[in-house]
Motif scaffolding. Structure first.
Motif, PDB file in Angstrom:
ATOM      1  N   UNK A  71       0.838  -1.202   0.000  1.00 52.62           N
ATOM      2  CA  UNK A  71       0.000   0.000   0.000  1.00 52.62           C
ATOM      3  C   UNK A  71       0.871   1.249   0.000  1.00 52.62           C
ATOM      4  N   UNK A  72       1.907   1.223   0.817  1.00 47.71           N
ATOM      5  CA  UNK A  72       2.783   2.386   0.955  1.00 47.71           C
ATOM      6  C   UNK A  72       3.456   2.742  -0.370  1.00 47.71           C
ATOM      7  N   UNK A  73       4.088   1.783  -1.023  1.00 47.94           N
ATOM      8  CA  UNK A  73       4.815   2.105  -2.247  1.00 47.94           C
ATOM      9  C   UNK A  73       3.856   2.451  -3.391  1.00 47.94           C
ATOM     10  N   UNK A  74       2.684   1.828  -3.391  1.00 42.02           N
ATOM     11  CA  UNK A  74       1.705   2.101  -4.450  1.00 42.02           C
ATOM     12  C   UNK A  74       1.071   3.472  -4.288  1.00 42.02           C
ATOM     13  N   UNK A  75       1.007   3.962  -3.057  1.00 42.19           N
ATOM     14  CA  UNK A  75       0.364   5.257  -2.809  1.00 42.19           C
ATOM     15  C   UNK A  75       1.139   6.412  -3.431  1.00 42.19           C
ATOM     16  N   UNK A  76       2.399   6.161  -3.787  1.00 44.46           N
ATOM     17  CA  UNK A  76       3.213   7.183  -4.462  1.00 44.46           C
ATOM     18  C   UNK A  76       3.247   6.958  -5.968  1.00 44.46           C
ATOM     19  N   UNK A  77       2.473   5.969  -6.434  1.00 42.09           N
ATOM     20  CA  UNK A  77       2.351   5.735  -7.870  1.00 42.09           C
ATOM     21  C   UNK A  77       3.347   4.755  -8.455  1.00 42.09           C
ATOM     22  N   UNK A  78       4.108   4.043  -7.623  1.00 41.02           N
ATOM     23  CA  UNK A  78       5.055   3.073  -8.168  1.00 41.02           C
ATOM     24  C   UNK A  78       4.296   1.902  -8.786  1.00 41.02           C
ATOM     25  N   UNK A  79       4.490   1.611 -10.067  1.00 38.66           N
ATOM     26  CA  UNK A  79       3.836   0.436 -10.662  1.00 38.66           C
ATOM     27  C   UNK A  79       4.310  -0.834  -9.960  1.00 38.66           C
ATOM     28  N   UNK A  80       3.385  -1.723  -9.665  1.00 34.96           N
ATOM     29  CA  UNK A  80       3.728  -2.953  -8.947  1.00 34.96           C
ATOM     30  C   UNK A  80       3.141  -4.159  -9.672  1.00 34.96           C
ATOM     31  N   UNK A  81       3.945  -5.204  -9.804  1.00 32.24           N
ATOM     32  CA  UNK A  81       3.470  -6.484 -10.313  1.00 32.24           C
ATOM     33  C   UNK A  81       3.453  -7.454  -9.136  1.00 32.24           C
ATOM     34  N   UNK A  82       2.309  -8.106  -8.937  1.00 27.20           N
ATOM     35  CA  UNK A  82       2.116  -8.957  -7.761  1.00 27.20           C
ATOM     36  C   UNK A  82       2.183 -10.438  -8.123  1.00 27.20           C
ATOM     37  N   UNK A  83       2.803 -11.209  -7.213  1.00 22.61           N
ATOM     38  CA  UNK A  83       2.803 -12.663  -7.344  1.00 22.61           C
ATOM     39  C   UNK A  83       1.845 -13.229  -6.292  1.00 22.61           C
ATOM     40  N   UNK A  84       0.882 -14.003  -6.746  1.00 24.56           N
ATOM     41  CA  UNK A  84      -0.148 -14.553  -5.869  1.00 24.56           C
ATOM     42  C   UNK A  84       0.400 -15.733  -5.074  1.00 24.56           C
ATOM     43  N   UNK A  85       0.234 -15.729  -3.746  1.00 21.47           N
ATOM     44  CA  UNK A  85       0.814 -16.786  -2.914  1.00 21.47           C
ATOM     45  C   UNK A  85      -0.250 -17.655  -2.243  1.00 21.47           C
ATOM     46  N   UNK A  86      -1.471 -17.624  -2.742  1.00 26.65           N
ATOM     47  CA  UNK A  86      -2.494 -18.532  -2.215  1.00 26.65           C
ATOM     48  C   UNK A  86      -3.368 -19.029  -3.357  1.00 26.65           C
ATOM     49  N   UNK A  87      -4.489 -19.655  -3.016  1.00 25.38           N
ATOM     50  CA  UNK A  87      -5.310 -20.300  -4.033  1.00 25.38           C
ATOM     51  C   UNK A  87      -6.330 -19.382  -4.672  1.00 25.38           C
ATOM     52  N   UNK A  88      -6.371 -18.116  -4.279  1.00 25.53           N
ATOM     53  CA  UNK A  88      -7.356 -17.201  -4.850  1.00 25.53           C
ATOM     54  C   UNK A  88      -7.116 -16.996  -6.351  1.00 25.53           C
ATOM     55  N   UNK A  89      -8.185 -16.863  -7.081  1.00 25.17           N
ATOM     56  CA  UNK A  89      -8.131 -16.660  -8.521  1.00 25.17           C
ATOM     57  C   UNK A  89      -7.767 -15.207  -8.815  1.00 25.17           C
ATOM     58  N   UNK A  90      -6.603 -14.957  -9.431  1.00 20.09           N
ATOM     59  CA  UNK A  90      -6.189 -13.578  -9.702  1.00 20.09           C
ATOM     60  C   UNK A  90      -7.198 -12.795 -10.540  1.00 20.09           C
ATOM     61  N   UNK A  91      -7.961 -13.491 -11.389  1.00 16.82           N
ATOM     62  CA  UNK A  91      -8.915 -12.801 -12.255  1.00 16.82           C
ATOM     63  C   UNK A  91     -10.049 -12.160 -11.465  1.00 16.82           C
ATOM     64  N   UNK A  92     -10.233 -12.597 -10.211  1.00 17.33           N
ATOM     65  CA  UNK A  92     -11.303 -12.051  -9.381  1.00 17.33           C
ATOM     66  C   UNK A  92     -10.826 -10.896  -8.508  1.00 17.33           C
ATOM     67  N   UNK A  93      -9.541 -10.614  -8.573  1.00 24.56           N
ATOM     68  CA  UNK A  93      -8.984  -9.479  -7.847  1.00 24.56           C
ATOM     69  C   UNK A  93      -9.140  -8.239  -8.723  1.00 24.56           C
ATOM     70  N   UNK A  94      -9.211  -7.086  -8.143  1.00 20.56           N
ATOM     71  CA  UNK A  94      -9.454  -5.839  -8.869  1.00 20.56           C
ATOM     72  C   UNK A  94      -8.577  -5.730 -10.121  1.00 20.56           C
ATOM     73  N   UNK A  95      -9.181  -5.345 -11.243  1.00 22.62           N
ATOM     74  CA  UNK A  95      -8.443  -5.319 -12.504  1.00 22.62           C
ATOM     75  C   UNK A  95      -7.429  -4.178 -12.601  1.00 22.62           C
ATOM     76  N   UNK A  96      -7.374  -3.333 -11.603  1.00 17.42           N
ATOM     77  CA  UNK A  96      -6.327  -2.315 -11.574  1.00 17.42           C
ATOM     78  C   UNK A  96      -5.019  -2.863 -11.031  1.00 17.42           C
ATOM     79  N   UNK A  97      -5.085  -4.093 -10.484  1.00 18.57           N
ATOM     80  CA  UNK A  97      -3.883  -4.756  -9.982  1.00 18.57           C
ATOM     81  C   UNK A  97      -3.454  -5.833 -10.962  1.00 18.57           C
ATOM     82  N   UNK A  98      -2.153  -5.987 -11.135  1.00 22.96           N
ATOM     83  CA  UNK A  98      -1.601  -7.017 -12.007  1.00 22.96           C
ATOM     84  C   UNK A  98      -1.086  -8.159 -11.143  1.00 22.96           C
TER      85      UNK A  98
END
Length: 217
Positions: free
Chosen positions: A134-161
């Motif tokens: 949250x902290x680094x994103x609040x300054x506009x740094x683009x972030x690419x996330x690696x999912x570490x659980x069984x949640x489906x990434x497609x169901x996470x907000x489409x503004x997040x990669x």
């Protein structure tokens, strides 16, 4: 959390997911594009409860496509053994010359700006972001996330990669880092997400509405 109650056949529990929130009233997008010599920033403790070892393997793949790239790890190693393990892994992967462990830094914004970080690599679990993300994103740094659980990434907000596999994770990172306009676009998207989903003023109102509805039931 809801999965913990599946064994109860009849219950009256109502689940309301409340995200980690920060006072973002003084935050603004201060991101500056650095695409010629991209630097990846990982902002996390080096410990068993913060899986980040996969970023070393991802960086090896990225270096094959962007030999000029570098990666900085910001965060304290909880034990000397963990730090040695990361160092040894980096040596085996042949990425040591392009990798720096910065340790704990007190001011993430200052580090991002002074070190000219191009993109953040962070993990995400339970479809929620941790404090550093949250902290680094609040300054506009683009972030690419690696999912570490069984949640489906497609169901996470489409503004997040968010990605489940290293190949897609690296492919997206390379695609964005290779295009200044895409970096700007991702910067604006994630900054907007943080302001709407992790802003104290916005979410306190959501919580107030939830309590009011619960009282009326």
């Amino acid at each position: 959390l809801e999965a913990n109650f599946k064994h109860i056949s009849t219950h009256q529990f109502d689940f309301f997911q409340f995200p980690l929130i920060l006072d973002l009233s003084d935050r603004e997008n201060t991101y500056n594009v650095h695409a010629e010599a991209p630097i990846i920033g990982v902002f996390s403790r080096i410990n068993y409860d913060q899986p980040t070892i996969m970023f070393l393997f991802a960086f090896q793949l990225l270096l094959k496509r962007m030999p000029q790239a570098k990666m900085y790890f910001y965060g304290k190693a909880m034990t000397e053994q963990f730090q040695q393990f990361y160092n040894q892994t980096a040596e085996i992967l042949g990425i040591s010359d392009a990798l720096e462990f910065k340790g704990h830094v007190p001011n993430l914004k200052k580090s991002i700006e002074e070190d000219k970080i191009s993109m953040g690599w962070m993990n995400i679990g339970n479809s929620t972001l941790g404090y550093s993300s949250i902290e680094i994103s609040s300054f506009g740094l683009p972030v690419t996330f690696f999912n570490i659980d069984e949640h489906d990434p497609s169901k996470i907000d489409n503004r997040l990669n968010v990605f489940n596999d290293l190949e897609s994770f690296v492919e997206h990172s390379f695609d964005v880092l290779s295009d200044e306009e895409k970096l700007k676009e991702e910067s604006n998207k994630i900054c907007d997400f943080i302001q709407t989903n992790h802003n104290t003023k916005v979410n306190i109102k959501h919580l107030e509405n939830y309590f009011n509805k619960s009282i009326k039931k």
